[in-house]
Design a protein around this motif. Structure first.
Motif, mmCIF file in Angstrom:
data_model
loop_
_atom_site.group_PDB
_atom_site.id
_atom_site.type_symbol
_atom_site.label_atom_id
_atom_site.label_comp_id
_atom_site.label_asym_id
_atom_site.label_seq_id
_atom_site.Cartn_x
_atom_site.Cartn_y
_atom_site.Cartn_z
ATOM 1 N N GLY A 152 -34.051 -11.002 14.375
ATOM 2 C CA GLY A 152 -35.342 -10.642 14.941
ATOM 3 C C GLY A 152 -35.744 -9.195 14.736
ATOM 4 N N GLU A 153 -34.849 -8.353 14.237
ATOM 5 C CA GLU A 153 -35.165 -6.942 14.031
ATOM 6 C C GLU A 153 -35.950 -6.749 12.740
ATOM 7 O OE1 GLU A 153 -31.416 -4.940 13.973
ATOM 8 O OE2 GLU A 153 -31.093 -5.187 16.118
ATOM 9 N N ILE A 154 -36.863 -5.791 12.756
ATOM 10 C CA ILE A 154 -37.603 -5.434 11.550
ATOM 11 C C ILE A 154 -37.027 -4.133 11.015
ATOM 12 C CG2 ILE A 154 -39.832 -4.751 10.609
ATOM 13 C CD1 ILE A 154 -41.152 -6.655 12.537
ATOM 14 N N TRP A 155 -36.664 -4.141 9.734
ATOM 15 C CA TRP A 155 -36.041 -2.994 9.086
ATOM 16 C C TRP A 155 -36.855 -2.594 7.856
ATOM 17 C CZ3 TRP A 155 -30.980 -0.638 9.491
ATOM 18 C CH2 TRP A 155 -30.266 -1.032 10.613
ATOM 19 N N THR A 156 -36.848 -1.291 7.564
ATOM 20 C CA THR A 156 -37.342 -0.883 6.257
ATOM 21 C C THR A 156 -36.299 -1.351 5.259
ATOM 22 O OG1 THR A 156 -36.266 1.267 6.449
ATOM 23 C CG2 THR A 156 -38.582 1.142 7.094
ATOM 24 N N ALA A 157 -36.768 -1.719 4.076
ATOM 25 C CA ALA A 157 -35.835 -2.300 3.111
ATOM 26 C C ALA A 157 -36.150 -1.805 1.711
ATOM 27 C CB ALA A 157 -35.927 -3.822 3.164
ATOM 28 N N ARG A 158 -35.123 -1.833 0.885
ATOM 29 C CA ARG A 158 -35.297 -1.580 -0.536
ATOM 30 C C ARG A 158 -34.363 -2.514 -1.269
ATOM 31 N NH1 ARG A 158 -31.387 2.535 0.286
ATOM 32 N NH2 ARG A 158 -29.997 2.758 -1.450
ATOM 33 N N LEU A 159 -34.696 -2.773 -2.534
ATOM 34 C CA LEU A 159 -33.875 -3.666 -3.337
ATOM 35 C C LEU A 159 -32.576 -2.988 -3.738
ATOM 36 C CD1 LEU A 159 -36.529 -5.338 -5.629
ATOM 37 C CD2 LEU A 159 -35.310 -6.365 -3.720
ATOM 38 N N SER A 160 -31.534 -3.784 -3.840
ATOM 39 C CA SER A 160 -30.234 -3.288 -4.275
ATOM 40 C C SER A 160 -30.353 -2.771 -5.708
ATOM 41 C CB SER A 160 -29.219 -4.424 -4.200
ATOM 42 O OG SER A 160 -27.967 -3.988 -4.658
ATOM 43 N N PRO A 161 -29.640 -1.690 -6.052
ATOM 44 C CA PRO A 161 -29.751 -1.117 -7.403
ATOM 45 C C PRO A 161 -29.417 -2.105 -8.524
ATOM 46 C CG PRO A 161 -28.559 0.372 -5.962
ATOM 47 C CD PRO A 161 -28.773 -0.894 -5.197
ATOM 48 N N GLY A 162 -28.580 -3.078 -8.266
ATOM 49 C CA GLY A 162 -28.208 -4.042 -9.303
ATOM 50 C C GLY A 162 -29.240 -5.137 -9.508
ATOM 51 N N THR A 163 -30.309 -5.145 -8.740
ATOM 52 C CA THR A 163 -31.324 -6.183 -8.813
ATOM 53 C C THR A 163 -32.373 -5.811 -9.854
ATOM 54 O OG1 THR A 163 -31.010 -6.519 -6.451
ATOM 55 C CG2 THR A 163 -32.949 -7.517 -7.419
ATOM 56 N N LEU A 164 -32.888 -6.826 -10.553
ATOM 57 C CA LEU A 164 -33.968 -6.576 -11.500
ATOM 58 C C LEU A 164 -35.162 -6.001 -10.762
ATOM 59 C CD1 LEU A 164 -33.847 -9.861 -13.594
ATOM 60 C CD2 LEU A 164 -33.024 -7.606 -14.277
ATOM 61 N N GLU A 165 -35.804 -5.018 -11.380
ATOM 62 C CA GLU A 165 -36.984 -4.397 -10.762
ATOM 63 C C GLU A 165 -38.117 -5.406 -10.716
ATOM 64 O OE1 GLU A 165 -37.727 -1.486 -9.253
ATOM 65 O OE2 GLU A 165 -35.580 -1.045 -9.319
ATOM 66 N N ARG A 166 -38.531 -5.766 -9.544
ATOM 67 C CA ARG A 166 -39.666 -6.655 -9.344
ATOM 68 C C ARG A 166 -40.154 -6.471 -7.933
ATOM 69 N NH1 ARG A 166 -39.322 -11.849 -6.893
ATOM 70 N NH2 ARG A 166 -37.269 -12.345 -6.090
ATOM 71 N N VAL A 167 -41.286 -7.042 -7.628
ATOM 72 C CA VAL A 167 -41.837 -6.965 -6.282
ATOM 73 C C VAL A 167 -41.477 -8.263 -5.569
ATOM 74 C CG1 VAL A 167 -43.943 -6.835 -4.918
ATOM 75 C CG2 VAL A 167 -43.724 -5.465 -6.986
ATOM 76 N N VAL A 168 -40.877 -8.115 -4.392
ATOM 77 C CA VAL A 168 -40.534 -9.276 -3.572
ATOM 78 C C VAL A 168 -41.641 -9.397 -2.532
ATOM 79 C CG1 VAL A 168 -38.801 -10.339 -2.104
ATOM 80 C CG2 VAL A 168 -38.092 -8.811 -3.949
ATOM 81 N N GLY A 169 -42.361 -10.498 -2.587
ATOM 82 C CA GLY A 169 -43.545 -10.665 -1.755
ATOM 83 C C GLY A 169 -43.239 -11.106 -0.341
ATOM 84 N N PRO A 170 -44.237 -10.980 0.544
ATOM 85 C CA PRO A 170 -44.082 -11.409 1.933
ATOM 86 C C PRO A 170 -43.706 -12.888 2.026
ATOM 87 C CG PRO A 170 -46.068 -10.110 1.681
ATOM 88 C CD PRO A 170 -45.543 -10.373 0.315
ATOM 89 N N GLY A 171 -42.803 -13.179 2.945
ATOM 90 C CA GLY A 171 -42.357 -14.546 3.159
ATOM 91 C C GLY A 171 -41.139 -14.936 2.346
ATOM 92 N N GLU A 172 -40.813 -14.174 1.303
ATOM 93 C CA GLU A 172 -39.629 -14.502 0.504
ATOM 94 C C GLU A 172 -38.366 -14.179 1.289
ATOM 95 O OE1 GLU A 172 -39.283 -13.741 -3.730
ATOM 96 O OE2 GLU A 172 -41.352 -13.004 -3.697
ATOM 97 N N ARG A 173 -37.340 -14.950 1.004
ATOM 98 C CA ARG A 173 -36.074 -14.801 1.702
ATOM 99 C C ARG A 173 -35.199 -13.783 0.986
ATOM 100 N NH1 ARG A 173 -31.687 -18.510 1.239
ATOM 101 N NH2 ARG A 173 -30.138 -17.920 2.751
ATOM 102 N N VAL A 174 -34.528 -12.901 1.752
ATOM 103 C CA VAL A 174 -33.624 -11.894 1.199
ATOM 104 C C VAL A 174 -32.316 -11.885 1.984
ATOM 105 C CG1 VAL A 174 -35.442 -10.389 0.292
ATOM 106 C CG2 VAL A 174 -34.646 -10.086 2.624
ATOM 107 N N LEU A 175 -31.291 -11.305 1.378
ATOM 108 C CA LEU A 175 -29.989 -11.145 2.030
ATOM 109 C C LEU A 175 -29.643 -9.661 2.075
ATOM 110 C CD1 LEU A 175 -27.947 -13.987 0.321
ATOM 111 C CD2 LEU A 175 -28.850 -13.962 2.637
ATOM 112 N N VAL A 176 -29.095 -9.219 3.188
ATOM 113 C CA VAL A 176 -28.692 -7.822 3.344
ATOM 114 C C VAL A 176 -27.335 -7.626 2.684
ATOM 115 C CG1 VAL A 176 -28.122 -6.011 5.003
ATOM 116 C CG2 VAL A 176 -29.941 -7.637 5.532
#
Length: 156
Positions: free
Chosen positions: A115-139
């Motif tokens: 339930g917490e909202i965090w600022t986030a950035r993509l992991s350095p090993g991930t391809l550069e792209r925009v992850v849109g609202p509603g998409e699922r991510v893993l910390v």
């Protein structure tokens, strides 16, 4: 003095045991419990008719044996049943979430499963792209107050 110790030695041992048990209830580290049990050995020796010097030796030896022989394995056994779940940052690693604000090169925001909202950035090993609202991510990591995330595989 010697007759006083012989006559009232058991009271002295009882008072010492009560003091050590009281201190143990405050500290909860088992040290004073072991000393109290050693004092109990001195009390029993006195009640069986042992001289005061023998009572002291029995109490000291028993307390040392308990402190160095019984206390360490007892503490290990007590800590073995601890809570296996992670806390703080460890509890967040591997947690999934949904993107709230698009995550691009400048970062974004995610709402984690807790339930917490965090600022986030993509992991350095991930391809550069925009992850849109509603998409699922893993910390994958926490960097200060920023969750480092990777996009989760698409749901079927």
């Amino acid at each position: 003095m010697d007759s006083f110790v012989v006559q009232y030695g058991w009271i002295i041992w009882l008072v010492l045991i009560l003091i050590f048990m009281t201190v143990e209830m405050v500290t909860l580290e088992l040290t004073f419990l072991m000393i109290a049990l050693g004092s109990l050995g001195g009390l029993v020796t006195g009640l069986l008719g042992g001289p005061w010097w023998l009572q002291l030796i029995v109490a000291a030896v028993l307390a040392i044996v308990l402190l160095f022989g019984i206390k360490p394995p007892l503490l290990r056994a007590l800590k073995k049943g601890g809570d296996p779940s992670g806390t703080n940052v460890d509890a967040l690693l591997g947690l999934d979430g949904r993107v709230v604000a698009s995550i691009g090169s400048n970062g974004g925001q995610v709402r984690l499963a807790n339930g917490e909202i965090w600022t986030a950035r993509l992991s350095p090993g991930t391809l550069e792209r925009v992850v849109g609202p509603g998409e699922r991510v893993l910390v994958t990591a926490i960097d200060g107050a920023t969750a480092v995330v990777v996009p989760a595989e698409r749901e079927i």
